[in-house]
Design a protein around this motif. Structure first.
Motif, mmCIF file in Angstrom:
data_model
loop_
_atom_site.group_PDB
_atom_site.id
_atom_site.type_symbol
_atom_site.label_atom_id
_atom_site.label_comp_id
_atom_site.label_asym_id
_atom_site.label_seq_id
_atom_site.Cartn_x
_atom_site.Cartn_y
_atom_site.Cartn_z
ATOM 1 N N UNK A 11 0.826 -1.206 0.000
ATOM 2 C CA UNK A 11 0.000 0.000 0.000
ATOM 3 C C UNK A 11 0.857 1.252 0.000
ATOM 4 N N UNK A 12 1.892 1.277 0.834
ATOM 5 C CA UNK A 12 2.755 2.452 0.901
ATOM 6 C C UNK A 12 3.417 2.717 -0.444
ATOM 7 N N UNK A 13 3.883 1.662 -1.108
ATOM 8 C CA UNK A 13 4.517 1.832 -2.414
ATOM 9 C C UNK A 13 3.515 2.318 -3.455
ATOM 10 N N UNK A 14 2.310 1.754 -3.425
ATOM 11 C CA UNK A 14 1.276 2.170 -4.372
ATOM 12 C C UNK A 14 0.875 3.617 -4.154
ATOM 13 N N UNK A 15 0.661 3.999 -2.897
ATOM 14 C CA UNK A 15 0.262 5.379 -2.600
ATOM 15 C C UNK A 15 1.351 6.347 -3.050
ATOM 16 N N UNK A 16 2.612 5.991 -2.819
ATOM 17 C CA UNK A 16 3.709 6.862 -3.257
ATOM 18 C C UNK A 16 3.715 6.999 -4.772
ATOM 19 N N UNK A 17 3.476 5.904 -5.482
ATOM 20 C CA UNK A 17 3.458 5.958 -6.948
ATOM 21 C C UNK A 17 2.313 6.826 -7.459
ATOM 22 N N UNK A 18 1.127 6.646 -6.869
ATOM 23 C CA UNK A 18 -0.027 7.427 -7.305
ATOM 24 C C UNK A 18 0.146 8.893 -6.934
ATOM 25 N N UNK A 19 0.710 9.153 -5.750
ATOM 26 C CA UNK A 19 0.973 10.542 -5.354
ATOM 27 C C UNK A 19 1.935 11.210 -6.329
ATOM 28 N N UNK A 20 2.927 10.464 -6.800
ATOM 29 C CA UNK A 20 3.863 11.019 -7.781
ATOM 30 C C UNK A 20 3.144 11.358 -9.088
ATOM 31 N N UNK A 21 2.240 10.471 -9.516
ATOM 32 C CA UNK A 21 1.451 10.737 -10.723
ATOM 33 C C UNK A 21 0.623 12.002 -10.560
ATOM 34 N N UNK A 22 0.053 12.166 -9.392
ATOM 35 C CA UNK A 22 -0.809 13.321 -9.105
ATOM 36 C C UNK A 22 0.012 14.604 -9.040
ATOM 37 N N UNK A 23 1.134 14.552 -8.354
ATOM 38 C CA UNK A 23 1.944 15.752 -8.160
ATOM 39 C C UNK A 23 2.695 16.165 -9.428
ATOM 40 N N UNK A 24 2.884 15.223 -10.336
ATOM 41 C CA UNK A 24 3.656 15.517 -11.543
ATOM 42 C C UNK A 24 2.921 16.419 -12.522
ATOM 43 N N UNK A 25 1.617 16.605 -12.329
ATOM 44 C CA UNK A 25 0.830 17.400 -13.271
ATOM 45 C C UNK A 25 0.058 18.464 -12.491
ATOM 46 N N UNK A 26 0.418 19.721 -12.687
ATOM 47 C CA UNK A 26 -0.322 20.801 -12.031
ATOM 48 C C UNK A 26 -1.787 20.748 -12.436
ATOM 49 N N UNK A 27 -2.658 20.842 -11.455
ATOM 50 C CA UNK A 27 -4.091 20.783 -11.726
ATOM 51 C C UNK A 27 -4.638 19.381 -11.865
ATOM 52 N N UNK A 28 -3.799 18.364 -11.668
ATOM 53 C CA UNK A 28 -4.286 16.979 -11.723
ATOM 54 C C UNK A 28 -5.309 16.747 -10.608
ATOM 55 N N UNK A 29 -6.229 15.838 -10.867
ATOM 56 C CA UNK A 29 -7.293 15.506 -9.912
ATOM 57 C C UNK A 29 -7.163 14.043 -9.519
ATOM 58 N N UNK A 30 -7.269 13.779 -8.226
ATOM 59 C CA UNK A 30 -7.337 12.405 -7.743
ATOM 60 C C UNK A 30 -8.677 12.200 -7.051
ATOM 61 N N UNK A 31 -9.345 11.110 -7.391
ATOM 62 C CA UNK A 31 -10.581 10.720 -6.714
ATOM 63 C C UNK A 31 -10.244 9.531 -5.832
ATOM 64 N N UNK A 32 -10.191 9.779 -4.529
ATOM 65 C CA UNK A 32 -9.924 8.716 -3.566
ATOM 66 C C UNK A 32 -11.197 7.911 -3.318
ATOM 67 N N UNK A 33 -11.023 6.703 -2.800
ATOM 68 C CA UNK A 33 -12.175 5.837 -2.616
ATOM 69 C C UNK A 33 -13.125 6.279 -1.536
ATOM 70 N N UNK A 34 -12.597 6.983 -0.532
ATOM 71 C CA UNK A 34 -13.425 7.386 0.609
ATOM 72 C C UNK A 34 -13.096 8.818 1.018
#
Length: 260
Positions: A193-216
């Motif tokens: 989970x920690x590795x996945x969250x870090x990877x997804x956070x990097x995807x999100x932070x790499x693009x200004x204005x990117x949107x993440x929809x979390x599950x909860x």
């Protein structure tokens, strides 16, 4: 109506909010996000919620002029009850899930599983089923990425047109706290989970204005800092603690004090 983005030929709309909390006394709360995508001749749901959200889900679709038979595709991130049970509402839709995730759900011990075993078994036998593999294009313009941890074969979905990016993370990143801490609560594999969250956070932070929809949680806009919530949290409970049906109490479950 919460329209999040127009991207890759789709209008992305938060249909049902997720809520960042869990019950302390009565099992899982399970208030998860449901996302609607419309475009390219398709009406797509990403996750479908649990049985308790069924009336709300249908009402939100009706507000948008969508009947349940109009839904063409369902993308399931994983097989937990609060994300997949309502697939049976949509008989005209293909229902896509990671094949390994479905097989894992079928094999889990009933005593500890968070999968709705009868719904999982019915999906495995349904002609509506479409098995996905990580790294594949789930639908045109929608990439399926491996996001293990919360479950071993969880998928998240990414839309990226070179200018904007929308990450439909679901329970790979359940809420803002997990995103910022790079650690998951209620996960089958904490290290994964920690590795996945870090990877997804990097995807999100790499693009200004990117949107993440979390599950909860509410969706988050990348603002270069800790993220800006999109929309207003609307959650609450109506309680009867007295001796009369007229004696009720509304408890708002929101940080801004709004009534549900």
């Amino acid at each position: 109506m919460t329209v999040l983005a127009d991207i890759c030929g789709y209008q992305v709309d938060l249909l049902v909010q997720g809520f960042p909390g869990k019950s302390l006394e009565n099992g899982g709360l399970g208030w998860s996000a449901v996302v609607l995508l419309r475009g390219r001749g398709r009406v797509i749901l990403v996750d479908t919620g649990s049985f308790s959200v069924r009336k709300t889900l249908l009402a939100r679709l009706a507000e948008r002029g969508i009947a349940r038979h109009d839904v063409t595709d369902i993308l399931l991130t994983h097989a937990h009850y609060d994300h997949m049970m309502n697939w049976t509402l949509f008989p005209a839709a293909s229902v896509a899930i990671c094949g390994a995730e479905l097989d894992h759900a079928l094999a889990e011990p009933i005593e500890t599983s968070l999968c709705a075993e009868l719904y999982v078994r019915a999906l495995a036998e349904s002609p509506q089923l479409r098995r996905l593999t990580p790294g594949a294009e789930a639908l045109p313009g929608i990439a399926a990425i491996a996001a293990p941890g919360h479950t071993p074969h969880h998928l998240s979905f990414v839309l990226d047109d070179g200018a904007g990016r929308v990450i439909l993370a679901a329970d790979a990143v359940k809420n803002r706290a997990e995103l910022l801490a790079a650690a998951g609560d209620s996960t089958q594999d904490g290290a994964a989970s920690s590795a996945t969250i870090a990877n997804i956070a990097d995807l999100w932070r790499a693009r200004s204005g990117a949107i993440i929809v979390c599950g909860h949680d509410l969706p988050l806009l990348n603002d270069g800092d800790g993220g800006t919530y999109l929309g207003t949290r609307r959650a609450g409970i109506l309680c009867w603690f007295g001796a009369s049906l007229d004696d009720s109490r509304r408890i708002a479950l929101s940080t801004n004090g709004d009534s549900p």
